[in-house]
Design a protein around this motif. Structure first.
Motif, PDB file in Angstrom:
ATOM      1  N   LYS A 112       1.253  -1.375  -0.062  1.00 11.72           N
ATOM      2  CA  LYS A 112      -0.002  -0.382   0.014  1.00 11.72           C
ATOM      3  C   LYS A 112       1.211   1.230  -0.022  1.00 11.72           C
ATOM      4  O   LYS A 112       0.404   2.202  -0.961  1.00 11.72           O
ATOM      5  CB  LYS A 112      -0.724  -0.011   1.563  1.00 11.72           C
ATOM      6  N   LYS A 113       1.876   1.206   0.690  1.00  8.10           N
ATOM      7  CA  LYS A 113       3.055   2.339   0.871  1.00  8.10           C
ATOM      8  C   LYS A 113       3.729   2.649  -0.842  1.00  8.10           C
ATOM      9  O   LYS A 113       3.649   4.165  -1.125  1.00  8.10           O
ATOM     10  CB  LYS A 113       3.838   2.179   1.877  1.00  8.10           C
ATOM     11  N   LEU A 114       3.816   1.724  -1.618  1.00  9.43           N
ATOM     12  CA  LEU A 114       4.229   1.844  -2.598  1.00  9.43           C
ATOM     13  C   LEU A 114       2.971   2.647  -3.588  1.00  9.43           C
ATOM     14  O   LEU A 114       4.222   3.314  -3.924  1.00  9.43           O
ATOM     15  CB  LEU A 114       4.764  -0.101  -3.255  1.00  9.43           C
ATOM     16  N   ILE A 115       2.366   2.403  -3.325  1.00 11.73           N
ATOM     17  CA  ILE A 115       1.311   2.557  -4.384  1.00 11.73           C
ATOM     18  C   ILE A 115       1.211   4.234  -3.962  1.00 11.73           C
ATOM     19  O   ILE A 115       0.823   5.412  -4.518  1.00 11.73           O
ATOM     20  CB  ILE A 115      -0.279   1.589  -4.509  1.00 11.73           C
ATOM     21  N   ALA A 116       1.066   4.322  -2.264  1.00 13.58           N
ATOM     22  CA  ALA A 116       0.519   5.380  -2.337  1.00 13.58           C
ATOM     23  C   ALA A 116       1.857   6.480  -2.929  1.00 13.58           C
ATOM     24  O   ALA A 116       1.379   7.913  -3.424  1.00 13.58           O
ATOM     25  CB  ALA A 116       0.779   5.778  -0.854  1.00 13.58           C
ATOM     26  N   TYR A 117       3.136   6.167  -2.556  1.00 15.33           N
ATOM     27  CA  TYR A 117       4.102   6.989  -3.315  1.00 15.33           C
ATOM     28  C   TYR A 117       3.756   7.145  -4.389  1.00 15.33           C
ATOM     29  O   TYR A 117       4.235   8.574  -4.916  1.00 15.33           O
ATOM     30  CB  TYR A 117       5.418   6.656  -2.333  1.00 15.33           C
ATOM     31  N   SER A 118       3.924   6.052  -5.262  1.00 15.76           N
ATOM     32  CA  SER A 118       3.071   6.173  -6.404  1.00 15.76           C
ATOM     33  C   SER A 118       2.474   6.734  -6.704  1.00 15.76           C
ATOM     34  O   SER A 118       2.363   8.357  -8.200  1.00 15.76           O
ATOM     35  CB  SER A 118       3.128   4.839  -7.219  1.00 15.76           C
ATOM     36  N   SER A 119       1.247   7.743  -6.266  1.00 10.60           N
ATOM     37  CA  SER A 119       0.619   8.304  -6.435  1.00 10.60           C
ATOM     38  C   SER A 119       0.951  10.107  -6.690  1.00 10.60           C
ATOM     39  O   SER A 119       0.904  10.341  -7.283  1.00 10.60           O
ATOM     40  CB  SER A 119      -0.893   8.514  -5.337  1.00 10.60           C
ATOM     41  N   VAL A 120       1.184  10.308  -5.704  1.00 12.90           N
ATOM     42  CA  VAL A 120       2.295  12.031  -5.546  1.00 12.90           C
ATOM     43  C   VAL A 120       3.257  11.443  -6.807  1.00 12.90           C
ATOM     44  O   VAL A 120       3.390  12.759  -7.300  1.00 12.90           O
ATOM     45  CB  VAL A 120       3.451  11.114  -3.843  1.00 12.90           C
ATOM     46  N   ALA A 121       3.987  10.524  -7.296  1.00 14.56           N
ATOM     47  CA  ALA A 121       4.353  10.981  -8.509  1.00 14.56           C
ATOM     48  C   ALA A 121       3.424  10.726  -9.043  1.00 14.56           C
ATOM     49  O   ALA A 121       3.633  12.266 -10.557  1.00 14.56           O
ATOM     50  CB  ALA A 121       5.750   9.385  -8.518  1.00 14.56           C
ATOM     51  N   HIS A 122       2.532  10.168  -9.968  1.00 18.06           N
ATOM     52  CA  HIS A 122       2.039  10.381 -10.718  1.00 18.06           C
ATOM     53  C   HIS A 122       0.919  11.875 -10.771  1.00 18.06           C
ATOM     54  O   HIS A 122       0.638  12.375 -11.665  1.00 18.06           O
ATOM     55  CB  HIS A 122       0.415   8.789 -10.303  1.00 18.06           C
ATOM     56  N   MET A 123       1.058  12.473  -9.567  1.00 18.28           N
ATOM     57  CA  MET A 123      -0.375  13.991  -9.826  1.00 18.28           C
ATOM     58  C   MET A 123       0.778  14.463  -9.813  1.00 18.28           C
ATOM     59  O   MET A 123       0.898  15.551 -10.187  1.00 18.28           O
ATOM     60  CB  MET A 123      -0.879  14.235  -7.787  1.00 18.28           C
ATOM     61  N   GLY A 124       2.634  14.840  -9.344  1.00 17.02           N
ATOM     62  CA  GLY A 124       3.458  15.512  -9.896  1.00 17.02           C
ATOM     63  C   GLY A 124       3.002  15.724 -11.705  1.00 17.02           C
ATOM     64  O   GLY A 124       3.676  16.987 -12.079  1.00 17.02           O
ATOM     65  N   PHE A 125       2.910  14.568 -12.285  1.00 18.94           N
ATOM     66  CA  PHE A 125       2.570  14.822 -13.555  1.00 18.94           C
ATOM     67  C   PHE A 125       1.199  15.520 -13.923  1.00 18.94           C
ATOM     68  O   PHE A 125       1.243  16.533 -14.907  1.00 18.94           O
ATOM     69  CB  PHE A 125       2.461  13.577 -14.076  1.00 18.94           C
ATOM     70  N   VAL A 126       0.465  15.856 -12.936  1.00 16.59           N
ATOM     71  CA  VAL A 126      -0.622  16.108 -13.365  1.00 16.59           C
ATOM     72  C   VAL A 126      -0.368  17.969 -12.640  1.00 16.59           C
ATOM     73  O   VAL A 126      -0.931  18.840 -13.510  1.00 16.59           O
ATOM     74  CB  VAL A 126      -1.947  15.713 -12.379  1.00 16.59           C
ATOM     75  N   THR A 127       0.219  18.005 -11.254  1.00 12.97           N
ATOM     76  CA  THR A 127       0.350  19.662 -11.841  1.00 12.97           C
ATOM     77  C   THR A 127       1.139  20.151 -13.143  1.00 12.97           C
ATOM     78  O   THR A 127       1.283  21.311 -12.527  1.00 12.97           O
ATOM     79  CB  THR A 127       0.904  19.955 -10.604  1.00 12.97           C
ATOM     80  N   ILE A 128       2.166  19.506 -13.634  1.00 15.06           N
ATOM     81  CA  ILE A 128       3.245  19.800 -14.340  1.00 15.06           C
ATOM     82  C   ILE A 128       2.658  20.052 -15.965  1.00 15.06           C
ATOM     83  O   ILE A 128       1.988  21.152 -16.240  1.00 15.06           O
ATOM     84  CB  ILE A 128       4.571  19.063 -15.416  1.00 15.06           C
ATOM     85  N   GLY A 129       1.237  19.868 -16.125  1.00  8.87           N
ATOM     86  CA  GLY A 129       0.346  19.671 -17.183  1.00  8.87           C
ATOM     87  C   GLY A 129      -0.685  20.832 -17.031  1.00  8.87           C
ATOM     88  O   GLY A 129      -0.837  21.532 -18.171  1.00  8.87           O
ATOM     89  N   ILE A 130      -1.065  20.724 -15.664  1.00  4.89           N
ATOM     90  CA  ILE A 130      -1.937  22.279 -15.237  1.00  4.89           C
ATOM     91  C   ILE A 130      -1.473  23.424 -15.892  1.00  4.89           C
ATOM     92  O   ILE A 130      -1.867  24.477 -16.769  1.00  4.89           O
ATOM     93  CB  ILE A 130      -2.267  21.547 -13.966  1.00  4.89           C
ATOM     94  N   PHE A 131       0.033  22.950 -15.889  1.00  5.95           N
ATOM     95  CA  PHE A 131       0.707  25.236 -15.081  1.00  5.95           C
ATOM     96  C   PHE A 131       1.328  24.936 -16.785  1.00  5.95           C
ATOM     97  O   PHE A 131       1.995  26.407 -16.859  1.00  5.95           O
ATOM     98  CB  PHE A 131       1.269  25.229 -14.191  1.00  5.95           C
TER      99      PHE A 131
END
Length: 510
Positions: A304-323
């Protein structure tokens, strides 16, 4: 039919509340029959809400950026109203929310035995609040829904979570609440300055440049925690590890998307000058998140912790894309949020399946599941490939569009963001090798049965959507195109590209 169209969004929010009220009065002398009835009613209510979301989707006009299915009624005085509606950006998030809820109920069928009534009520109330966030067109109404969602999720973690659930629930609540205090101050200032609380009007109001900076930072404090962005992400791994499986699915699938949605609905259209000025901050924090949390995920021993940290990394893609402030970037960010909502939710459900059998999330306790759980292994590998971004799956499209938009903006940002794709493949393939393949040498693991019929019913629609999004992405890109183009054209003077759907070989709109 006109009544349904004119009140569809309200009906979607009322339905889960009605379901919660029904659950309160369900009684039976046999406790097991009572629990079964509670589960069945919860599944029925969430399924009806999902069907209503499909009516919303099929009735949505892709060719306009205007808000649709609008409802407005006086609420508090003359200024604050019950004002709801959807555009191409918010509509798909409403559908995502409604899609995941019946799957969560079905997945919790056998794993939740205590306080089943309260558990289902918490999820039904949470569904109403989440739909409210994505449909609110009044800034105070948005704030109420945005903050209200903390309460049922706090209870889900604190009551039905793991050993350290109290610590995790308080950390989740305090991080997200403190971040939103500044947003409340910003909301009040905007109302006093503009004289309105209506989001469409505020999107066209010109705030002073210096004031925009402070307002932008206030909203950033709330949305960055909700995403969550580095370095205010530390509440997420604890919350995921301690939350019940259903809680993790909704937390990753929907609640994290509220931060990205907030940037799109408030920061970009209402505070465009500050958005451009602070874009460097977003890019810096996002790149750090992509690289750092991917490396942290590599060394995790808890699935679960591994998938949770992967979520933070994926959200990094999201914020880059938005801005990036170009069509490819913004549409890629929205598509990534939708894909991540399905894929991460599916991965947490996969963890729940084996946790229910062996009651441990330690990766080292497993191995060789491809031998005795062939269907489970196939599904887990598919969702892992989607998380990596394998072509043909939903994960590829969003990352491709974000990287495409990044190259148009700055090649260094694209290069650094692309390292996340490589690192994502590293930690997910490493997880698959340890969990699915290898030697099956543990007796308790050998005794684990493959997926039951109920579990297959949970995963079947998730598999279908992941492949559908990967093979025919324009069915998801077309509804958002008009709204994204209007957002960028109306608020930014940069030369935006209209090649988002053209990149994938089809024109925008119907």
């Amino acid at each position: 039919m006109s009544f349904l169209q004119n009140n569809l969004l309200s009906l979607m929010m009322i339905m889960p509340v009605l379901g919660a009220a029904i659950l309160l009065i369900i009684r039976h002398t046999d406790a097991e029959i009572e629990k079964r009835n509670i589960r069945q009613v919860s599944l029925l209510i969430t399924t009806i809400t999902f069907v209503m979301s499909l009516v919303l989707w099929f009735g949505f006009d892709n060719g306009t950026a205007e808000f649709q299915f609008v409802e407005q009624h006086a609420w508090i005085g003359d200024d604050i109203s019950y004002y709801i509606g959807v555009d191409g950006i918010s509509m798909l998030f409403v559908v995502l929310t409604a899609f995941l809820m019946p799957l969560v109920v079905l997945a919790s069928w056998d794993s939740i035995h205590d306080r089943v009534r309260e558990y289902m009520i918490a999820f039904l109330i949470l569904e109403t609040l989440m739909i409210g966030v994505f449909t609110a067109l009044d800034i105070f109404l948005f704030y109420i829904f945005f903050e209200g969602g903390l309460i049922p999720m706090y209870l889900l973690i604190g009551v039905w979570g793991g050993v350290n659930r109290i610590y995790a629930s308080f950390k989740f609540f305090l991080y997200t609440l403190l971040g939103s205090v500044l947003m409340l101050v910003a909301v009040m200032y905007m109302y006093l300055q503009a004289g309105t609380t209506e989001i469409p009007q505020l999107m066209n109001y010109s705030f002073d440049t210096d004031v925009q900076k402070w307002l932008w930072l206030a909203f950033f404090a709330s949305f960055a925690v909700k995403m969550p962005m580095w370095p205010v992400h530390t509440w997420l791994p604890d919350a995921h590890v301690q939350a019940p499986t259903g809680g993790s699915v909704i937390l990753a699938g929907v609640l994290l998307k509220m931060g990205g949605y907030g940037f799109l609905r408030f920061s970009l259209p209402m505070l465009p000058e500050a958005t451009v000025e602070f874009s460097w901050l977003i890019f810096t924090l996002s790149i750090i998140a992509i690289i750092a949390t991917s490396l942290i995920a590599l060394v995790q021993e808890d699935i679960k912790k591994l998938i949770a940290y992967s979520s933070v990394a994926h959200m990094g893609f999201v914020t880059i894309g938005i801005f990036l402030l170009n069509v490819n970037g913004v549409e890629g960010a929205i598509f990534t949020m939708l894909s991540h909502g399905v894929v991460s939710g599916a991965l947490f459900l996969c963890v729940g399946v084996i946790y229910d059998r062996l009651h441990t999330r330690e990766i080292s306790r497993y191995g060789g599941l491809a031998t005795n759980m062939k269907i489970y292994a196939t599904i887990f590998v598919l969702f892992s490939m989607a998380s990596i971004g394998l072509p043909g799956t939903s994960g590829f499209i969003g990352e491709f569009l974000v990287l495409n938009g990044s190259f148009a903006y700055n090649s260094w940002i694209a290069f650094l963001a692309a390292t996340g794709v490589v690192l994502g493949a590293a930690y997910m393939l490493y997880l698959v090798r340890r969990l699915i393949f290898g030697v099956l040498d543990k007796d308790d693991v050998k005794a684990m049965p493959d997926l039951t019929l109920r579990e297959k019913l949970v995963f079947a629609p998730l598999v279908a959507v992941v492949l559908w999004m990967g093979i025919y992405p324009n069915s998801f890109l077309e509804p958002m195109h008009a709204s994204v183009s209007a957002l960028l054209e109306n608020h930014f003077t940069t030369d935006i590209s209209h090649a988002s759907t053209d990149t994938l070989g089809a024109p925008a709109g119907r």
